[in-house]
Design an enzyme around this catalytic site. Structure first.
Site, PDB file in Angstrom:
ATOM      1  N   GLU A  35       0.851  -1.188   0.000  1.00 31.02           N
ATOM      2  CA  GLU A  35       0.000   0.000   0.000  1.00 31.02           C
ATOM      3  C   GLU A  35       0.887   1.238   0.000  1.00 31.02           C
ATOM      4  OE1 GLU A  35      -3.034   0.164   3.043  1.00 31.02           O
ATOM      5  OE2 GLU A  35      -2.885   2.348   3.187  1.00 31.02           O
ATOM      6  N   GLU A  89      -2.327  11.491   3.347  1.00 27.22           N
ATOM      7  CA  GLU A  89      -3.357  11.322   4.365  1.00 27.22           C
ATOM      8  C   GLU A  89      -3.317  12.541   5.274  1.00 27.22           C
ATOM      9  OE1 GLU A  89      -4.279   6.924   5.698  1.00 27.22           O
ATOM     10  OE2 GLU A  89      -2.108   7.246   5.742  1.00 27.22           O
TER      11      GLU A  89
END
Length: 347
Positions: A235, A240
């Site tokens: 990932e 974020e």
């Protein structure tokens, strides 16, 4: 007889003194015979493999000559230099023993970095009002119980209320409303089965929500997730953010041994993340994975065959509410949006 007693006493004294000498701590030997070797890649990637050895040493600290300092125990470390052109660096290695005694050695290396001119191979400029382009994006629908978890509180839908292109901008909207057993709705769009790729430069121009409890993300998953599962698929979190820490941007990789709370990541604090658009980017090659904001590099991972970042990945963009990362939601929250001006892939 007195002589015998005197001799015995004297012998005992010598034994006692000798015992004290043997019990005295001996200072450790300082590090010695420090050798430093550099294997410089000739492919223009800027990658250098350093190998240092020394006697009586428990750690090696590398000063790479560009302001970066790292400490390792084995003496071996890979490093990526990013300044374009042919540049000479003075690398200083400090060998340290367990008593903090140390010795240093410096070597000069010349590294050639070639920055290729990328070609745009895929993009979504979000210039057509309406739902996201169905030839480029699908939806994950449902709650965390569908497998993406993190104790998030939203229900992901494919409704225009939650994902819409307006005035040249994609808006992924989180709304406080009762829906499907959840207290919030939002959207999670993905390019799975429509676009996946290995290596490239990604740019995402976005403006982030400010509400406490919001968790926007622009990220990627390995396309083999259905066969090897997570985190074996790999990932890459390009961006974020959480509303409880405004302007703090997270760039992170998850893979076996480095996932969840032990993930391989870093952060950077920028200005106006929730009031202005910024460019969040990924530069992904067979040698390295680099994450930046507005061309400011803040996280680099050396790529190799030992981590799962050498196969196809697909894009995901979503806005979560609450969960283990975002934390508690402001009770006054009603709605907020992740806005994306464009997403571009260069090769």
């Amino acid at each position: 007889m007195k002589y015998l007693k005197y001799s015995i006493a004297l012998s005992f004294l010598f034994l006692l003194l000798d015992s004290c000498k043997k019990g005295k701590s001996i200072p450790p030997a300082p590090p010695s015979n420090l050798e430093v070797n550099a294997n410089i890649s000739t492919d223009g990637s800027g990658k250098v493999t350093f190998t240092s050895t020394a006697d009586n040493t428990v750690s090696f600290t590398y000063e790479f000559g560009d302001g970066v300092i790292k400490t390792v125990s084995s003496g071996m470390i890979d490093y990526i230099y990013t300044k374009a052109g042919s540049n000479t660096y003075t690398v200083t290695v400090t060998a340290t023993n367990y008593s903090s005694q140390s010795t240093k050695k410096s070597v000069n290396i010349t590294v050639n970095v070639i920055l290729a001119v990328p070609t745009l191979v895929w993009s979504d400029e979000f210039n057509i009002d309406g739902p996201p382009d169905p030839t480029k994006w699908g939806y994950d629908i449902g709650t965390g119980g569908n497998g993406w978890g993190n104790n998030e509180l939203e229900y992901y839908t494919n409704r225009p209320e939650n994902a819409i292109v307006e005035n040249g901008v994609l808006k992924i909207k989180a709304i406080k409303e009762s829906y499907g057993g959840s207290a919030y709705t939002s959207a999670r769009i993905l390019s799975k089965d429509k676009l996946d790729f290995t290596y490239g430069k990604v740019e995402i121009k976005a403006k982030l929500p400010a509400g406490v409890g919001t968790w926007p993300a622009t990220w990627m998953l390995g396309s083999d997730i259905n066969t090897v599962s997570w985190p074996a698929c790999g990932e890459i979190d390009i961006m974020e953010h959480r509303g409880s820490e405004l302007n703090k941007i997270f760039g992170t990789l998850h893979y076996p041994g480095r996932s969840g709370g032990n993930a391989d990541g870093n952060t950077i604090v920028i200005s106006n993340a929730t009031t202005a658009f910024h460019i969040y980017s990924l530069n992904w090659t067979a040698s390295s994975i680099q994450i930046s904001v507005d061309d400011q590099l803040y996280h680099t991972v050396i790529n190799s065959g030992s981590i799962p970042f050498n196969h196809n990945f697909f894009f995901i963009m979503n806005l979560a509410i609450g969960g283990g990362f975002a934390g508690n939601v402001d009770p006054a929250f009603t709605t907020d949006s992740l806005e994306v001006d464009y997403i571009r892939l260069y090769k």
